[in-house]
Motif scaffolding. Structure first.
Motif, mmCIF file in Angstrom:
data_model
loop_
_atom_site.group_PDB
_atom_site.id
_atom_site.type_symbol
_atom_site.label_atom_id
_atom_site.label_comp_id
_atom_site.label_asym_id
_atom_site.label_seq_id
_atom_site.Cartn_x
_atom_site.Cartn_y
_atom_site.Cartn_z
ATOM 1 N N SER A 8 55.500 40.261 29.373
ATOM 2 C CA SER A 8 54.495 41.149 29.938
ATOM 3 C C SER A 8 53.336 40.330 30.496
ATOM 4 O O SER A 8 52.938 39.328 29.900
ATOM 5 C CB SER A 8 53.978 42.100 28.850
ATOM 6 O OG SER A 8 52.877 42.840 29.301
ATOM 7 N N VAL A 9 52.770 40.764 31.633
ATOM 8 C CA VAL A 9 51.636 40.039 32.204
ATOM 9 C C VAL A 9 50.421 40.096 31.301
ATOM 10 O O VAL A 9 49.550 39.243 31.366
ATOM 11 C CB VAL A 9 51.269 40.562 33.617
ATOM 12 C CG1 VAL A 9 52.358 40.249 34.604
ATOM 13 C CG2 VAL A 9 50.928 42.024 33.598
ATOM 14 N N GLU A 10 50.353 41.075 30.427
ATOM 15 C CA GLU A 10 49.234 41.182 29.489
ATOM 16 C C GLU A 10 49.200 40.007 28.510
ATOM 17 O O GLU A 10 48.188 39.734 27.893
ATOM 18 C CB GLU A 10 49.289 42.502 28.719
ATOM 19 C CG GLU A 10 48.820 43.705 29.517
ATOM 20 C CD GLU A 10 49.788 44.127 30.616
ATOM 21 O OE1 GLU A 10 51.019 43.990 30.430
ATOM 22 O OE2 GLU A 10 49.317 44.567 31.665
ATOM 23 N N LYS A 11 50.316 39.308 28.360
ATOM 24 C CA LYS A 11 50.376 38.176 27.433
ATOM 25 C C LYS A 11 49.923 36.865 28.063
ATOM 26 O O LYS A 11 49.900 35.843 27.385
ATOM 27 C CB LYS A 11 51.792 38.040 26.879
ATOM 28 C CG LYS A 11 52.168 39.199 25.980
ATOM 29 C CD LYS A 11 53.485 38.966 25.305
ATOM 30 C CE LYS A 11 53.779 40.149 24.383
ATOM 31 N NZ LYS A 11 55.060 39.988 23.710
ATOM 32 N N ARG A 31 45.960 34.339 34.788
ATOM 33 C CA ARG A 31 44.728 34.999 34.337
ATOM 34 C C ARG A 31 43.617 33.954 34.363
ATOM 35 O O ARG A 31 43.692 32.945 33.679
ATOM 36 C CB ARG A 31 44.893 35.564 32.926
ATOM 37 C CG ARG A 31 43.697 36.412 32.500
ATOM 38 C CD ARG A 31 43.926 37.119 31.196
ATOM 39 N NE ARG A 31 45.112 37.923 31.149
ATOM 40 C CZ ARG A 31 45.210 39.170 31.629
ATOM 41 N NH1 ARG A 31 44.191 39.728 32.216
ATOM 42 N NH2 ARG A 31 46.342 39.842 31.516
ATOM 43 N N LEU A 37 43.442 39.101 36.352
ATOM 44 C CA LEU A 37 44.852 38.769 36.512
ATOM 45 C C LEU A 37 45.189 38.682 37.992
ATOM 46 O O LEU A 37 44.860 39.576 38.768
ATOM 47 C CB LEU A 37 45.722 39.826 35.836
ATOM 48 C CG LEU A 37 47.209 39.571 35.851
ATOM 49 C CD1 LEU A 37 47.545 38.350 35.002
ATOM 50 C CD2 LEU A 37 47.956 40.782 35.345
ATOM 51 N N LYS A 39 48.492 38.108 40.581
ATOM 52 C CA LYS A 39 49.952 38.130 40.620
ATOM 53 C C LYS A 39 50.437 37.785 42.016
ATOM 54 O O LYS A 39 49.908 38.270 43.005
ATOM 55 C CB LYS A 39 50.482 39.502 40.216
ATOM 56 C CG LYS A 39 50.149 39.882 38.795
ATOM 57 C CD LYS A 39 50.852 41.148 38.351
ATOM 58 C CE LYS A 39 50.371 42.362 39.082
ATOM 59 N NZ LYS A 39 50.961 43.612 38.579
#
Length: 52
Positions: A8-11, A31, A37, A39
């Motif tokens: 996940s991009v949240e990580k 990030r 963030l 991408k």
């Protein structure tokens, strides 16, 4: 198809980047130190290969 570096991009931690599986493609996510963030496509436009 191989998984990304993280699921996940949240990580993606501040100051770090990772390749993330997004549907049928991969995304290079970064990030910044402010927590924003960014991408981008993880596919090289020159050789059409996956960026590491």
């Amino acid at each position: 198809m191989t998984p990304g570096d993280v699921d996940s991009v949240e990580k993606a931690a501040p100051g770090r980047g990772a390749v993330v599986q997004c549907g049928l493609t991969k995304v290079a996510a970064y990030r910044d130190q402010n927590g924003t963030l960014h991408k981008y496509s993880a596919i090289c436009t020159h050789l059409n290969c996956l960026l590491a």
